[in-house]
Design a protein around this motif. Structure first.
Motif, PDB file in Angstrom:
ATOM      1  N   UNK A 442       0.854  -1.193   0.000  1.00 18.75           N
ATOM      2  CA  UNK A 442       0.000   0.000   0.000  1.00 18.75           C
ATOM      3  C   UNK A 442       0.891   1.245   0.000  1.00 18.75           C
ATOM      4  N   UNK A 443       1.543   1.533  -1.122  1.00 19.70           N
ATOM      5  CA  UNK A 443       2.505   2.638  -1.114  1.00 19.70           C
ATOM      6  C   UNK A 443       1.889   4.016  -0.952  1.00 19.70           C
ATOM      7  N   UNK A 444       0.610   4.158  -1.323  1.00 21.33           N
ATOM      8  CA  UNK A 444      -0.015   5.479  -1.243  1.00 21.33           C
ATOM      9  C   UNK A 444      -0.779   5.700   0.058  1.00 21.33           C
ATOM     10  N   UNK A 445      -0.773   4.707   0.963  1.00 24.67           N
ATOM     11  CA  UNK A 445      -1.488   4.849   2.225  1.00 24.67           C
ATOM     12  C   UNK A 445      -0.781   5.865   3.112  1.00 24.67           C
ATOM     13  N   UNK A 446      -1.538   6.568   4.002  1.00 22.98           N
ATOM     14  CA  UNK A 446      -0.899   7.519   4.926  1.00 22.98           C
ATOM     15  C   UNK A 446       0.147   6.810   5.792  1.00 22.98           C
ATOM     16  N   UNK A 447       1.269   7.423   5.950  1.00 24.07           N
ATOM     17  CA  UNK A 447       2.375   6.910   6.765  1.00 24.07           C
ATOM     18  C   UNK A 447       2.837   5.530   6.308  1.00 24.07           C
ATOM     19  N   UNK A 448       2.747   5.287   5.001  1.00 23.92           N
ATOM     20  CA  UNK A 448       3.167   3.985   4.480  1.00 23.92           C
ATOM     21  C   UNK A 448       4.677   3.836   4.586  1.00 23.92           C
ATOM     22  N   UNK A 449       5.131   2.627   4.913  1.00 23.89           N
ATOM     23  CA  UNK A 449       6.552   2.309   4.918  1.00 23.89           C
ATOM     24  C   UNK A 449       6.910   1.896   3.489  1.00 23.89           C
ATOM     25  N   UNK A 450       7.516   2.765   2.724  1.00 25.30           N
ATOM     26  CA  UNK A 450       7.777   2.517   1.317  1.00 25.30           C
ATOM     27  C   UNK A 450       8.801   1.406   1.111  1.00 25.30           C
ATOM     28  N   UNK A 451       9.720   1.262   2.041  1.00 24.21           N
ATOM     29  CA  UNK A 451      10.696   0.174   1.919  1.00 24.21           C
ATOM     30  C   UNK A 451      10.005  -1.189   2.012  1.00 24.21           C
ATOM     31  N   UNK A 452       9.048  -1.291   2.945  1.00 24.38           N
ATOM     32  CA  UNK A 452       8.292  -2.548   3.055  1.00 24.38           C
ATOM     33  C   UNK A 452       7.421  -2.771   1.830  1.00 24.38           C
ATOM     34  N   UNK A 453       6.812  -1.700   1.305  1.00 24.36           N
ATOM     35  CA  UNK A 453       5.990  -1.825   0.099  1.00 24.36           C
ATOM     36  C   UNK A 453       6.840  -2.328  -1.067  1.00 24.36           C
ATOM     37  N   UNK A 454       8.065  -1.800  -1.196  1.00 27.03           N
ATOM     38  CA  UNK A 454       8.950  -2.251  -2.266  1.00 27.03           C
ATOM     39  C   UNK A 454       9.307  -3.724  -2.093  1.00 27.03           C
ATOM     40  N   UNK A 455       9.530  -4.152  -0.856  1.00 24.86           N
ATOM     41  CA  UNK A 455       9.858  -5.557  -0.608  1.00 24.86           C
ATOM     42  C   UNK A 455       8.681  -6.465  -0.967  1.00 24.86           C
ATOM     43  N   UNK A 456       7.456  -6.002  -0.712  1.00 24.41           N
ATOM     44  CA  UNK A 456       6.279  -6.793  -1.101  1.00 24.41           C
ATOM     45  C   UNK A 456       6.222  -6.951  -2.621  1.00 24.41           C
ATOM     46  N   UNK A 457       6.551  -5.906  -3.358  1.00 25.79           N
ATOM     47  CA  UNK A 457       6.574  -6.011  -4.818  1.00 25.79           C
ATOM     48  C   UNK A 457       7.652  -6.988  -5.276  1.00 25.79           C
ATOM     49  N   UNK A 458       8.807  -6.959  -4.614  1.00 26.49           N
ATOM     50  CA  UNK A 458       9.865  -7.910  -4.966  1.00 26.49           C
ATOM     51  C   UNK A 458       9.414  -9.343  -4.696  1.00 26.49           C
ATOM     52  N   UNK A 459       8.718  -9.548  -3.562  1.00 26.31           N
ATOM     53  CA  UNK A 459       8.212 -10.886  -3.252  1.00 26.31           C
ATOM     54  C   UNK A 459       7.194 -11.341  -4.298  1.00 26.31           C
ATOM     55  N   UNK A 460       6.294 -10.457  -4.682  1.00 23.84           N
ATOM     56  CA  UNK A 460       5.282 -10.803  -5.686  1.00 23.84           C
ATOM     57  C   UNK A 460       5.948 -11.178  -7.000  1.00 23.84           C
TER      58      UNK A 460
END
Length: 488
Positions: A442-460
């Protein structure tokens, strides 16, 4: 050296085999059917193919690429003629495996085939192929991805028209291209997200990047979810629809199995409770594969053996994809409520969605007036599709087969239409993991952790790559190729 290190890290017999191939191994095997036949095809692949073909034909010049040529084939060690047949030369990379390949089309007698194989085995650098090694080499040389290799295996195993059509689409790369497109979409989204993480403070990246990445992820989430919600169409078509014949004792279940199989596959007796165990056979119904199970009659009984048979029948019903509920047409009430009650005693507890069913009203030859009242009750009672049948005379069989074909088509879909179907449980496992990662991103969510969002994309993306073999495939390669026949 880099190749050796990569293979050493992967470990296993196949890594060693590929390493030996890189050193110059050439493999050979019979690629046609075994046993006496008119023509046997012996295939070889690897850098030693040119010399092997020259040695066996006694001629330095090779035939033109991909053109059959008539040659005398001899044993290089003794110069003894082995056969007179056709040879073909496939220089790499324009071959099935991507390596130099050749084929010998010889007469299919066991002595001829054995003589040619022994002659090949005595040549330096040649060895017999492992099961699936030709396809494995094609994968490693980029000629096939794993989904195409699985489609090839399914095409070899296909027994019905629908299975052949589905396997051919997969072998030609439709499924792999779909997953590759999703992987490329994820790669682009990940690149944009990482660019935002690295450069947003320098005002070199637009603020709306995060919203665009989020929109891309949500669209892909919907697409992957829809692909997973296909009702297991591809898996059912690949493995066969489990069709369970169920009903009370002595209504003609075993007779129906024999009628559909066109042979006495099950014992038929006027004594109720003859069937104790499950009798199973495969059937092609209008091009669709069905695995039919004849089961014990459903009733309360004090006989411990029959009671075990009834228990097994109910267990099969729980796992059935389709139920053929058989009732005695001469004994059921000719009104909707009575039919529904009799059917309810056969079917397993209600499921969501309801388990598909075809109602078979057997012994129609015993009805007076052609069973018009029973037909009318079936039509207006909100019951499953129904067919009146006589296993004794065969009347009504064509109508039942058409009903069964429609149900199988509804479950399996038309393999010629729509997008490619999910065919392997392995694919489903990785796609569900990919979908979970997309939902957590959820990269656009308020206070999103962008590093974790990027890792989720890498996992996908990693899970998609494991389906096609483009990422971390070594641990599934043995599973994919071990069931191939030798010579493929």
């Amino acid at each position: 050296m880099a190749l050796r290190r990569a293979l050493s890290a992967a470990g296993g017999r196949w890594a060693r085999r590929l390493c030996s191939a890189a050193r110059g191994d050439t493999v050979f095997a019979v690629s046609s059917g075994h046993g006496k036949c008119g023509v046997a095809v012996i295939r070889a692949s690897g850098p030693g193919c040119r010399a092997a073909l020259q040695s066996l034909t006694g001629r330095r010049e090779l035939p033109p690429a991909r053109v059959l040529a008539l040659r005398r084939i001899r044993d290089p060690a003794t110069a003894e003629p082995l056969d007179r047949g056709l040879v073909a030369w496939f220089p790499g990379p324009g071959s099935f495996t991507g390596e130099d390949c050749c084929e010998l089309h010889v007469h299919g007698g066991p002595a001829v085939v054995s003589g040619v194989l022994q002659a090949l085995g005595r040549l330096p650098g040649l060895r017999p192929a492992e099961p699936g090694e030709f396809a494995r080499r094609a994968f490693h040389h980029g000629k096939l991805d794993l989904t195409a290799a699985e489609g090839l295996a399914d095409l070899i195993q296909a027994e019905t028209e629908a299975q052949r059509r589905q396997a051919l689409r997969q072998m030609e790369g439709e499924l792999g291209r779909l997953y590759q497109r999703w992987s490329e979409t994820l790669t682009q989204a990940l690149a944009h997200l990482e660019a935002y993480i690295d450069f947003s403070e320098d005002d070199n990246v637009e603020e709306e990047v995060l919203s665009r990445v989020a929109a891309t992820v949500r669209a892909l989430e919907r697409e992957v979810g829809a692909h997973l919600r296909d009702g297991r169409r591809g898996e059912l078509l690949r493995g066969g629809v489990r069709v369970v014949i169920a009903g009370p004792p002595n209504v003609g279940k075993s007779s129906l199995l024999n009628l559909l199989a066109r042979r006495p596959a099950a014992i038929v007796s006027p004594v109720a409770g003859t069937t104790r165990d499950v009798v199973e056979l495969a059937l092609d119904v209008g091009g669709y594969p069905a695995v039919l199970s004849d089961t014990a009659g459903l009733r309360a009984t004090a006989d411990p053996v029959e009671r075990e048979g009834v228990s097994r029948a109910r267990e099969r019903l729980q796992h059935a994809d389709l139920v053929l509920a058989v009732l005695d047409a001469s004994a059921v009430p000719a009104e909707p409520g009575g039919l529904a009650a009799a059917l309810g005693a056969v079917l397993p507890p209600a499921t969501d969605p309801p388990k598909p069913c075809v109602l078979v009203l057997n012994k129609a030859d015993l009805l007076r007036g052609g069973g018009g009242a029973l037909r009318a009750a079936c039509a207006r009672g909100g019951l499953p599709p129904a067919a009146l049948l006589s296993c004794t005379t065969g009347a009504g069989l064509a109508g039942l087969l058409e009903l069964l074909r429609r149900q199988l088509e509804r479950l399996c879909g038309d393999p010629r239409a729509g997008g490619p179907s999910l065919t392997q449980s392995r694919h489903g496992h990785h796609l569900r993991a990919c979908l979970g990662a997309l939902r957590r991103c959820r990269p656009a969510a308020p206070a999103a952790d962008l590093a974790l969002a990027a890792e989720e994309l890498r996992q996908a993306r990693r899970h998609l790559g494991r389906i096609t073999g483009h990422v971390g495939a070594e641990d599934v390669l043995d599973v994919i190729f071990r069931d191939f026949c030798v010579g493929k």
